[in-house]
Structures are given as structure tokens and as C-alpha cells.
Design an enzyme around this catalytic site. Structure first.
Site, PDB file in Angstrom:
ATOM      1  CG  HIS A  44      -2.057   0.950   1.105  1.00 25.76           C
ATOM      2  ND1 HIS A  44      -3.357   0.569   1.325  1.00 25.76           N
ATOM      3  CD2 HIS A  44      -2.100   2.259   0.778  1.00 25.76           C
ATOM      4  CE1 HIS A  44      -4.155   1.609   1.150  1.00 25.76           C
ATOM      5  NE2 HIS A  44      -3.398   2.663   0.825  1.00 25.76           N
ATOM      6  CB  ILE A  45       1.613   3.761  -2.650  1.00 26.16           C
ATOM      7  CG1 ILE A  45       2.743   4.774  -2.874  1.00 26.16           C
ATOM      8  CG2 ILE A  45       0.238   4.360  -2.863  1.00 26.16           C
ATOM      9  CD1 ILE A  45       2.904   5.195  -4.310  1.00 26.16           C
ATOM     10  CG  HIS A  46       3.260   4.276   3.188  1.00 27.60           C
ATOM     11  ND1 HIS A  46       3.248   2.957   2.757  1.00 27.60           N
ATOM     12  CD2 HIS A  46       4.304   4.376   4.060  1.00 27.60           C
ATOM     13  CE1 HIS A  46       4.248   2.300   3.339  1.00 27.60           C
ATOM     14  NE2 HIS A  46       4.895   3.141   4.134  1.00 27.60           N
ATOM     15  CD  GLN A  47       5.775  12.041  -0.330  1.00 30.66           C
ATOM     16  OE1 GLN A  47       4.763  12.205  -0.987  1.00 30.66           O
ATOM     17  NE2 GLN A  47       6.799  12.854  -0.411  1.00 30.66           N
TER      18      GLN A  47
END
Length: 185
Positions: A145-148
Site C-alpha cells: 500500500h503506497i505511502h509517503q
């Protein structure tokens, strides 16, 4: 020449030393073991659900959500490197940057810029680390799950504690930091 106590050398070599006082002060952070064992992290091939998919269904306080936008939300990192360590998470469950739409990517960048402004106003950091770990090999704890990350930094925040003590000192509770950042957002 400085002579060392023989207990120091035995402890360094792995002999005896257990429970024997030596020159090292030890700080224990057993709460980190839960994360290292996989708490709040999905496992590949398992039925465990994604924490970044579950957080938006919670209320802001219990989910540590600072702000919500159309395509992404901003949340405090449950295992922060520094006070105010934020994650910008896409609502959609995708793993990598190219999988996001142009609108999702643009909003993520806008939220990162706004997060920096809010953190500057609230806690006056001297710098920031911004980044994304794409894939498990890169160090992503939740790789699917993409996260910055938006990590505020201060002079001396990476002192001897994490280097020698293996412990990070966080002077504020997460719910206090979340409330302050959400109010300033």
C-alpha cells in the site's frame, strides 16, 4: 595507554557479561518488538488486512488521522522516527507510484508540501526527510500500500540514542501530536 576492566572485554566478546555492569548504559524499548514481529503489518499470502485500508474507516483520533483529502489521507506514523512523523496514504490499495492516477499523485505531492508547512508552524523543524520505499526490499514495512513519509528533523535528533542505545526518544504522545497537527491543518 588506558587499561580496561577485564569485564568489558569479556562482555564485548560475548563471554559472561550477562547482568554484569559494564560501561554501557542500556535503554530498553520492548514496545518496538511488536512491530518487528509484524503487528500492524500485512503478511504476504496471509488473510491479515492492510492497516492503511483500515485506518480511513476509523475516527480521526483512534486512527491518528491528521487530515483527509479526496484521494489520500494524512496519518501519524504509529512507529515514528521523530515526533510529527507523518504518512500520506492513498485511499486506493496500490503498491507503487506508477499505479496511482495523475490526480492521486498530484494530491499526494500537495499534501506533502502542506504537511511541511504545518509541521514548521507547529514544531519548527530545521529540515525534513521525504520519501517512499517501493517494495519490501527497499525497507517498506507495508509494501503493498503506497505511502509517503514526511519526517521532521532537528539538529541532534539522531544522537547517540539510536546509534548506541538502539532506542529513539520521543518526547510527546502520538494522540497529543495528532491533535495539535490536525488543529493546525
Amino acid at each position: 595507554m588506558v587499561e580496561r576492566d577485564s569485564r568489558d572485554s569479556r562482555a564485548e566478546e560475548g563471554f559472561e557479561g550477562v547482568g554484569i555492569p559494564d560501561r554501557w548504559q542500556r535503554l530498553w524499548a520492548p514496545h518496538r518488538m511488536a512491530y518487528l514481529k509484524g503487528e500492524n503489518r500485512p503478511l504476504r499470502g496471509n488473510e491479515v488486512t492492510c492497516p492503511f485500508c483500515e485506518i480511513p474507516a476509523r475516527d480521526d483520533e483512534s486512527g491518528l488521522v491528521v487530515a483527509r483529502a479526496k484521494h489520500n489521507y494524512v496519518v501519524l506514523n504509529l512507529y515514528p522516527y521523530n515526533p510529527g512523523h507523518l504518512l500520506i496514504c492513498a485511499y486506493r490499495h496500490v503498491a507503487e507510484l506508477p499505479e496511482l492516477t495523475v490526480e492521486e499523485r498530484s494530491e499526494m505531492a500537495e499534501l506533502a508540501a502542506h504537511a511541511m508547512e504545518v509541521l514548521r508552524n507547529v514544531s519548527n523543524p530545521q529540515g525534513f526527510n521525504l520519501g517512499m520505499n517501493q517494495g519490501p526490499i527497499s525497507g517498506a514495512g507495508v509494501a503493498d500500500h503506497i505511502h509517503q513519509h514526511v519526517i521532521p528533523r532537528w539538529s541532534g535528533d539522531a544522537n547517540f540514542m539510536p546509534l548506541i542505545g538502539g532506542t529513539k526518544v520521543l518526547p510527546r504522545l502520538l494522540d497529543e501530536v495528532r491533535a495539535e497537527l490536525a488543529a493546525a491543518w
